[in-house]
Design a protein around this motif. Structure first.
Motif, PDB file in Angstrom:
ATOM      1  N   LYS A   2      36.685 -93.430  28.167  1.00  0.00           N
ATOM      2  CA  LYS A   2      36.304 -93.714  26.775  1.00  0.00           C
ATOM      3  C   LYS A   2      34.951 -94.402  26.703  1.00  0.00           C
ATOM      4  O   LYS A   2      34.134 -94.096  25.853  1.00  0.00           O
ATOM      5  N   LYS A   3      34.745 -95.392  27.615  1.00  0.00           N
ATOM      6  CA  LYS A   3      33.525 -96.197  27.555  1.00  0.00           C
ATOM      7  C   LYS A   3      32.289 -95.413  27.961  1.00  0.00           C
ATOM      8  O   LYS A   3      31.176 -95.795  27.641  1.00  0.00           O
ATOM      9  N   GLY A   4      32.473 -94.370  28.704  1.00  0.00           N
ATOM     10  CA  GLY A   4      31.330 -93.632  29.208  1.00  0.00           C
ATOM     11  C   GLY A   4      30.960 -94.099  30.598  1.00  0.00           C
ATOM     12  O   GLY A   4      31.391 -95.172  31.040  1.00  0.00           O
ATOM     13  N   TYR A   5      30.156 -93.282  31.283  1.00  0.00           N
ATOM     14  CA  TYR A   5      29.910 -93.533  32.701  1.00  0.00           C
ATOM     15  C   TYR A   5      28.587 -94.254  32.978  1.00  0.00           C
ATOM     16  O   TYR A   5      28.025 -94.141  34.049  1.00  0.00           O
ATOM     17  N   ASN A  40      24.688 -88.991  39.034  1.00  0.00           N
ATOM     18  CA  ASN A  40      24.573 -87.667  38.437  1.00  0.00           C
ATOM     19  C   ASN A  40      25.939 -87.077  38.091  1.00  0.00           C
ATOM     20  O   ASN A  40      26.174 -86.609  36.986  1.00  0.00           O
ATOM     21  N   TYR A  41      26.852 -87.124  39.060  1.00  0.00           N
ATOM     22  CA  TYR A  41      28.188 -86.567  38.813  1.00  0.00           C
ATOM     23  C   TYR A  41      28.965 -87.403  37.806  1.00  0.00           C
ATOM     24  O   TYR A  41      29.847 -86.886  37.112  1.00  0.00           O
ATOM     25  N   GLY A  42      28.619 -88.696  37.723  1.00  0.00           N
ATOM     26  CA  GLY A  42      29.282 -89.541  36.731  1.00  0.00           C
ATOM     27  C   GLY A  42      29.019 -89.044  35.323  1.00  0.00           C
ATOM     28  O   GLY A  42      29.941 -88.877  34.526  1.00  0.00           O
ATOM     29  N   TYR A  43      27.748 -88.758  35.030  1.00  0.00           N
ATOM     30  CA  TYR A  43      27.416 -88.290  33.691  1.00  0.00           C
ATOM     31  C   TYR A  43      27.945 -86.884  33.430  1.00  0.00           C
ATOM     32  O   TYR A  43      28.091 -86.475  32.291  1.00  0.00           O
TER      33      TYR A  43
END
Lengths: 121, 225
Positions: free
Chosen positions: B195-198, B106-109
């Motif tokens: 850059k790549k996203g989580y 959740n916190y990653g996004y």
């Protein structure tokens, strides 16, 4: 929440916290089944019910299956159904093997029997 | 809660399924790594089910009494031995780690790198605790109780083989998961995924939840049966 076009799974924290608590409660219940030494059909039913509930919540919420598209859901959840065939066949085979062993070799005794109560086999 | 069905869902589930598979392009509208992880987990499902089915076959066909797991895995803290307590604690440790993992995703996004990395490290730490307890359990069984893959003092000799194969394979998965999580957590801290996203956090989360999922079945079939 819900951004399935980008594939992101972002949901309110409260859902996770509730499921988390629920998993704790269910685990406690399944442990208590053993602690209070429920036996027979009651034991089996309780174990299976708690197990399926826990597995269901983990897959549906923690692994986000509820929010995925049906193409992915079916690709992952349908193939394991053929495992049911294996399980059924092996349970028939297991009983048959035991029957053969008991018939031709007789039932054996355990070397050291240290069973305090529970399960009379 | 199924609002994620996106734009195609007009004709219902069947239409969505047919369109997705018949589009002549990508079927799974998720990050490719996530689709691959799911397919890996599907294959792992087959492996663990085969193990558990083999165990069921061996146990139901044994003419000797099967060892009583409730007593074998009992521990006493000074007083009366509490049945299965070690396994119960291991179960709670794994569930706790599953919870922290879900929060990490959740916190990653939300791109909160600090909290994500911290939660990943906590998850990995719980994984280590789990493996440590398993090592303790194995040592106790091998050294004190004399359980071997080919025999044991409690009953059916197949008990050892099943126990070591199933819990060993699961423990291996947990150990691998700890390494994987640590790697991702360090990457999050260093901003490797800015850059790549989580998605990577969700992907390793899937793996970790699967390990917890497998334990649910092992707990029910191996320890509670």
């Amino acid at each position: 929440m819900s951004v399935s076009d980008t594939g992101h799974q972002e949901h309110p924290l409260s859902i996770y916290l509730w499921i988390w608590i629920l998993l704790f409660v269910l685990s406690t219940f399944s442990y208590l089944v053993d602690y209070f030494q429920f036996q027979g059909a009651l034991r089996w039913n309780l174990i299976i019910i708690f197990m399926m509930l826990k597995a269901g919540f983990i897959v549906a919420i923690f692994m986000h299956m509820t929010w995925e598209r049906i193409a992915l859901i079916s690709a992952i959840l349908v193939p394991p159904l053929c495992l049911l065939v294996l399980i059924i066949l092996m349970s028939i085979e297991g009983k048959y093997t035991k029957f053969q062993r008991a018939t031709y070799f007789g039932l054996e005794e355990a070397p050291v029997v240290e069973h305090h109560g529970k399960k009379a086999h | 809660m199924s609002e994620s069905s996106g734009q195609v869902a007009k004709g219902g589930v069947v239409t969505e399924l047919v369109t997705d598979w018949g589009e002549d392009k990508e079927v799974f509208k998720v990050h490719w790594g996530k689709a691959m992880m799911w397919i890996f987990l599907l294959s792992d499902t087959f492996i663990f089910t085969s193990f558990l089915t083999g165990y069921m076959k061996v146990r139901t066909s044994s003419t000797m009494p099967w060892p009583n797991s409730s007593e074998i895995f009992a521990l006493s803290f000074g007083g009366e031995p509490i049945p299965l307590i070690l396994i119960a604690i291991m179960t709670f440790v794994l569930i706790t780690s599953s919870g922290t993992m879900a929060l990490a995703v959740n916190y990653g996004y939300r791109r909160d790198r600090g909290k994500t990395a911290l939660l990943l490290f906590i998850t990995a730490a719980f994984g280590l605790v789990f493996v440590g307890m398993q090592a303790f359990e194995w040592t106790k069984l091998i050294v004190e109780e004399g359980v071997r893959p080919w025999g044991n003092p409690f009953g059916a000799p197949q008990f050892g083989a099943c126990f070591f194969m199933i819990t060993g394979f699961h423990g291996g998965h947990v150990s691998g998961g700890v390494i994987y999580l640590t790697y991702v957590a360090i990457g999050v801290l260093n901003g490797r995924y800015e850059k790549k996203g989580y998605d990577i956090v969700e992907i390793c989360g899937l793996y970790w939840h699967f390990v917890d999922l497998v334990w649910v079945f092992i707990f029910a079939f191996f320890y509670l049966w």
